[in-house]
Design a protein around this motif. Structure first.
Motif, PDB file in Angstrom:
ATOM      1  N   LEU A  60      34.010  21.389 -45.931  1.00  0.00           N
ATOM      2  CA  LEU A  60      33.720  21.488 -44.501  1.00  0.00           C
ATOM      3  C   LEU A  60      33.658  22.950 -44.071  1.00  0.00           C
ATOM      4  O   LEU A  60      32.736  23.353 -43.352  1.00  0.00           O
ATOM      5  N   ILE A  61      34.598  23.747 -44.532  1.00  0.00           N
ATOM      6  CA  ILE A  61      34.590  25.176 -44.208  1.00  0.00           C
ATOM      7  C   ILE A  61      33.323  25.828 -44.756  1.00  0.00           C
ATOM      8  O   ILE A  61      32.665  26.618 -44.071  1.00  0.00           O
ATOM      9  N   LEU A 116      30.424  24.389 -45.389  1.00  0.00           N
ATOM     10  CA  LEU A 116      29.265  23.942 -44.615  1.00  0.00           C
ATOM     11  C   LEU A 116      29.206  24.602 -43.242  1.00  0.00           C
ATOM     12  O   LEU A 116      28.126  24.922 -42.744  1.00  0.00           O
ATOM     13  N   ILE A 117      30.365  24.822 -42.631  1.00  0.00           N
ATOM     14  CA  ILE A 117      30.392  25.521 -41.343  1.00  0.00           C
ATOM     15  C   ILE A 117      29.897  26.950 -41.507  1.00  0.00           C
ATOM     16  O   ILE A 117      29.096  27.445 -40.704  1.00  0.00           O
ATOM     17  N   LEU A 118      30.360  27.620 -42.565  1.00  0.00           N
ATOM     18  CA  LEU A 118      29.896  28.993 -42.817  1.00  0.00           C
ATOM     19  C   LEU A 118      28.400  29.024 -43.096  1.00  0.00           C
ATOM     20  O   LEU A 118      27.696  29.929 -42.639  1.00  0.00           O
ATOM     21  N   ALA A 122      26.239  26.875 -41.934  1.00  0.00           N
ATOM     22  CA  ALA A 122      25.578  26.583 -40.656  1.00  0.00           C
ATOM     23  C   ALA A 122      25.561  27.805 -39.740  1.00  0.00           C
ATOM     24  O   ALA A 122      24.640  27.958 -38.934  1.00  0.00           O
ATOM     25  N   LEU A 123      26.569  28.668 -39.852  1.00  0.00           N
ATOM     26  CA  LEU A 123      26.622  29.856 -39.017  1.00  0.00           C
ATOM     27  C   LEU A 123      25.755  30.996 -39.546  1.00  0.00           C
ATOM     28  O   LEU A 123      25.477  31.941 -38.819  1.00  0.00           O
ATOM     29  N   SER A 124      25.335  30.904 -40.781  1.00  0.00           N
ATOM     30  CA  SER A 124      24.553  31.992 -41.370  1.00  0.00           C
ATOM     31  C   SER A 124      23.131  31.988 -40.807  1.00  0.00           C
ATOM     32  O   SER A 124      22.619  30.960 -40.369  1.00  0.00           O
ATOM     33  N   SER A 159      20.415  29.285 -41.894  1.00  0.00           N
ATOM     34  CA  SER A 159      20.287  27.936 -41.341  1.00  0.00           C
ATOM     35  C   SER A 159      19.555  27.900 -40.001  1.00  0.00           C
ATOM     36  O   SER A 159      19.389  26.840 -39.433  1.00  0.00           O
ATOM     37  N   LEU A 176      20.805  22.704 -45.419  1.00  0.00           N
ATOM     38  CA  LEU A 176      22.115  22.264 -44.946  1.00  0.00           C
ATOM     39  C   LEU A 176      22.233  20.743 -45.008  1.00  0.00           C
ATOM     40  O   LEU A 176      23.246  20.204 -45.445  1.00  0.00           O
ATOM     41  N   SER A 195      24.791  18.711 -47.515  1.00  0.00           N
ATOM     42  CA  SER A 195      25.711  17.738 -46.922  1.00  0.00           C
ATOM     43  C   SER A 195      25.524  16.352 -47.528  1.00  0.00           C
ATOM     44  O   SER A 195      26.492  15.643 -47.812  1.00  0.00           O
TER      45      SER A 195
END
Length: 68
Positions: A17-18, A20-22, A24-26, A29, A38, A42
């Motif tokens: 999860l961490i 995927l969040i990173l 998504a923030l890049s 994405s 992404l 997932s």
């Protein structure tokens, strides 16, 4: 003492999860290709947990039958 695979199964979702969040923030994405990447990552992660969770469930049921 827990089996190492139990520890991995418990930590893996949080770490993924961490990650995927990173992702998504890049900036990667923020494009259609990045969104697709992404989504595919997932999806692979989710599908990867299905065999592991079913095996863990089978082991739990087997232990429950032996202790009964």
């Amino acid at each position: 003492m827990h089996h190492p695979s139990v520890l991995v199964l418990r930590l893996a979702p949080a770490l993924l999860l961490i990650g995927l969040i990173l992702l998504a923030l890049s900036p990667l994405s923020h494009s259609p290709a990045g969104v697709l990447l992404l989504f595919l990552v997932s999806l692979c992660v989710s599908l990867g947990f299905l065999p592991l969770s079913s095996r863990q469930l089978e082991e739990s049921e087997r232990k429950a039958r032996h202790s009964a």
